[in-house]
Design a protein around this motif. Sequence first.
Motif, PDB file in Angstrom:
ATOM      1  N   UNK A   3      -4.201  18.659 -15.037  1.00  0.00           N
ATOM      2  CA  UNK A   3      -5.289  18.006 -14.285  1.00  0.00           C
ATOM      3  C   UNK A   3      -5.021  16.500 -14.210  1.00  0.00           C
ATOM      4  N   UNK A   4      -5.117  15.913 -13.012  1.00  0.00           N
ATOM      5  CA  UNK A   4      -4.912  14.463 -12.938  1.00  0.00           C
ATOM      6  C   UNK A   4      -5.991  13.684 -13.687  1.00  0.00           C
ATOM      7  N   UNK A   5      -5.604  12.538 -14.229  1.00  0.00           N
ATOM      8  CA  UNK A   5      -6.557  11.660 -14.919  1.00  0.00           C
ATOM      9  C   UNK A   5      -7.553  11.104 -13.914  1.00  0.00           C
ATOM     10  N   UNK A   6      -7.031  10.724 -12.759  1.00  0.00           N
ATOM     11  CA  UNK A   6      -7.904  10.241 -11.695  1.00  0.00           C
ATOM     12  C   UNK A   6      -7.203  10.429 -10.357  1.00  0.00           C
ATOM     13  N   UNK A   7      -8.002  10.417  -9.299  1.00  0.00           N
ATOM     14  CA  UNK A   7      -7.459  10.525  -7.946  1.00  0.00           C
ATOM     15  C   UNK A   7      -7.981   9.334  -7.160  1.00  0.00           C
ATOM     16  N   UNK A   8      -7.059   8.591  -6.561  1.00  0.00           N
ATOM     17  CA  UNK A   8      -7.440   7.422  -5.765  1.00  0.00           C
ATOM     18  C   UNK A   8      -6.926   7.630  -4.350  1.00  0.00           C
ATOM     19  N   UNK A   9      -7.844   7.766  -3.395  1.00  0.00           N
ATOM     20  CA  UNK A   9      -7.483   7.951  -1.981  1.00  0.00           C
ATOM     21  C   UNK A   9      -6.476   9.083  -1.808  1.00  0.00           C
ATOM     22  N   UNK A 140       3.190  -2.058 -13.502  1.00  0.00           N
ATOM     23  CA  UNK A 140       3.308  -2.487 -12.113  1.00  0.00           C
ATOM     24  C   UNK A 140       1.963  -2.349 -11.419  1.00  0.00           C
ATOM     25  N   UNK A 141       1.636  -3.339 -10.601  1.00  0.00           N
ATOM     26  CA  UNK A 141       0.366  -3.296  -9.861  1.00  0.00           C
ATOM     27  C   UNK A 141       0.596  -2.561  -8.546  1.00  0.00           C
ATOM     28  N   UNK A 142       0.106  -1.330  -8.513  1.00  0.00           N
ATOM     29  CA  UNK A 142       0.342  -0.412  -7.399  1.00  0.00           C
ATOM     30  C   UNK A 142      -0.818  -0.530  -6.414  1.00  0.00           C
ATOM     31  N   UNK A 143      -0.483  -0.771  -5.154  1.00  0.00           N
ATOM     32  CA  UNK A 143      -1.531  -0.944  -4.151  1.00  0.00           C
ATOM     33  C   UNK A 143      -1.534   0.252  -3.189  1.00  0.00           C
ATOM     34  N   UNK A 144      -2.705   0.776  -2.944  1.00  0.00           N
ATOM     35  CA  UNK A 144      -2.860   1.932  -2.062  1.00  0.00           C
ATOM     36  C   UNK A 144      -3.686   1.505  -0.849  1.00  0.00           C
ATOM     37  N   UNK A 145      -3.125   1.755   0.332  1.00  0.00           N
ATOM     38  CA  UNK A 145      -3.810   1.373   1.565  1.00  0.00           C
ATOM     39  C   UNK A 145      -4.361   2.583   2.298  1.00  0.00           C
ATOM     40  N   UNK A 146      -4.041   2.668   3.564  1.00  0.00           N
ATOM     41  CA  UNK A 146      -4.594   3.695   4.449  1.00  0.00           C
ATOM     42  C   UNK A 146      -3.450   4.379   5.193  1.00  0.00           C
ATOM     43  N   UNK A 147      -3.769   5.350   6.047  1.00  0.00           N
ATOM     44  CA  UNK A 147      -2.686   6.053   6.744  1.00  0.00           C
ATOM     45  C   UNK A 147      -2.191   5.270   7.961  1.00  0.00           C
ATOM     46  N   UNK A 149      -1.575   0.962   9.213  1.00  0.00           N
ATOM     47  CA  UNK A 149      -1.476  -0.373   8.645  1.00  0.00           C
ATOM     48  C   UNK A 149      -2.825  -1.092   8.680  1.00  0.00           C
ATOM     49  N   UNK A 150      -3.100  -1.902   7.687  1.00  0.00           N
ATOM     50  CA  UNK A 150      -4.335  -2.692   7.678  1.00  0.00           C
ATOM     51  C   UNK A 150      -5.472  -1.986   6.962  1.00  0.00           C
ATOM     52  N   UNK A 151      -6.638  -2.605   6.963  1.00  0.00           N
ATOM     53  CA  UNK A 151      -7.809  -2.046   6.287  1.00  0.00           C
ATOM     54  C   UNK A 151      -7.830  -2.411   4.820  1.00  0.00           C
ATOM     55  N   UNK A 152      -8.910  -1.993   4.161  1.00  0.00           N
ATOM     56  CA  UNK A 152      -9.064  -2.319   2.740  1.00  0.00           C
ATOM     57  C   UNK A 152      -8.060  -1.547   1.900  1.00  0.00           C
ATOM     58  N   UNK A 153      -7.658  -2.141   0.798  1.00  0.00           N
ATOM     59  CA  UNK A 153      -6.735  -1.466  -0.116  1.00  0.00           C
ATOM     60  C   UNK A 153      -7.356  -1.414  -1.507  1.00  0.00           C
ATOM     61  N   UNK A 154      -6.787  -0.566  -2.366  1.00  0.00           N
ATOM     62  CA  UNK A 154      -7.216  -0.484  -3.774  1.00  0.00           C
ATOM     63  C   UNK A 154      -5.979  -0.610  -4.638  1.00  0.00           C
ATOM     64  N   UNK A 174      -0.081   4.305   3.191  1.00  0.00           N
ATOM     65  CA  UNK A 174       0.679   3.091   2.818  1.00  0.00           C
ATOM     66  C   UNK A 174       0.506   2.788   1.337  1.00  0.00           C
ATOM     67  N   UNK A 175       1.584   2.341   0.704  1.00  0.00           N
ATOM     68  CA  UNK A 175       1.538   1.985  -0.715  1.00  0.00           C
ATOM     69  C   UNK A 175       2.626   0.965  -1.003  1.00  0.00           C
ATOM     70  N   UNK A 176       2.472   0.255  -2.096  1.00  0.00           N
ATOM     71  CA  UNK A 176       3.476  -0.743  -2.470  1.00  0.00           C
ATOM     72  C   UNK A 176       3.190  -1.276  -3.862  1.00  0.00           C
ATOM     73  N   UNK A 177       4.038  -2.166  -4.312  1.00  0.00           N
ATOM     74  CA  UNK A 177       3.883  -2.750  -5.651  1.00  0.00           C
ATOM     75  C   UNK A 177       3.855  -4.269  -5.504  1.00  0.00           C
ATOM     76  N   UNK A 178       2.714  -4.873  -5.845  1.00  0.00           N
ATOM     77  CA  UNK A 178       2.544  -6.324  -5.649  1.00  0.00           C
ATOM     78  C   UNK A 178       3.331  -7.138  -6.669  1.00  0.00           C
ATOM     79  N   UNK A 179       3.300  -6.672  -7.912  1.00  0.00           N
ATOM     80  CA  UNK A 179       4.000  -7.429  -8.959  1.00  0.00           C
ATOM     81  C   UNK A 179       4.080  -6.578 -10.203  1.00  0.00           C
TER      82      UNK A 179
END
Length: 202
Positions: A3-9, A140-147, A149-154, A174-179
Motif C-alpha cells: 500500500x502506498x504511504x501517500x498518493x499525490x496527483x 530531493x525536492x520533487x515537483x509534481x505538475x499537471x498533464x 504545461x503550467x498550472x499549480x504544482x505540488x 509533468x514532474x521534475x527535481x528543483x534541488x
Amino acid sequence: MTIPTLTVRGFDIFKELLDAHAQAEMLGDLRDVARLAPPFSPQTPYGKPMSVQLTSAGKYGWFSDATGYRYVQQHPNGKTWPTIPPSVLKVWQQLVDHSRLPDCCLINFYGEGARMGLHQDKDEADFSWPVLSISLGDEGLFRIGNTSRGGKTESLWLSSGDVVVMGGEARLTYHGVDRIKFGSSSLLSKGGRINLTLRVVD
Ligand code: SIN
Ligand code: MN
C-alpha cells in the motif's frame, strides 16, 4: 499488495520501501553498472550539458545531443548497456508486474546544485506501463505538475529508499527535481542523490 504511504496527483509514493540493507545492496549493484557504463552529462538540444550525470542499464538507455532526446541501444562508448540488476527488478516485480519487466533503467546522479526541469516521460511506446522511480542518497525536492504545461504544482521531499510509481492518469504528468539537500544522507560518502527510473520502452 503493498500500500502506498501517500498518493499525490496520482503518483503513488512508498516512503522508505527500501531499508538500509536493500539500499546498500542496490548501490553496490549500481557501482558495477557504472564501471561498465560510466556516467556522463549529455548535451541538451539547447546546447547546455545537463546538470545531472546519467547512465543506463537494460536494452535501452537515455541519451541526448543537439538533435534531441531519445532512447539508444548503446552507451556513447559504443557498448550495449549492462543488464538491469536483480535488486532493482525486484522492486518492479513487487509493485508493478511479474510478467513484463522494464527494458530501461535510467540512472541519474545529482551532485551539488544539480536539478531536473519539469518534463513528461513520453518517449515510450505504451503509456499503460507506469514509470517506477527509486531514490537513493540525499533528499530531493520533487515537483509534481499537471498533464499539460503550467498550472499549480505540488512539491515533496523524496529521501533514500523512497519509491514512486507514476502510472494511470498520472503517467503523463509533468514532474521534475528543483534541488537536492546536498549531504543530507550518509549513503553516498561524497554526497549526492541517485534516482533510478524503470521504464517499458517498446
Ligand atoms: C526523472 O524524472 O527522470 C527523475 C525524477 C527524479 O529524479 O526523482
Ligand atoms: Mn521523468
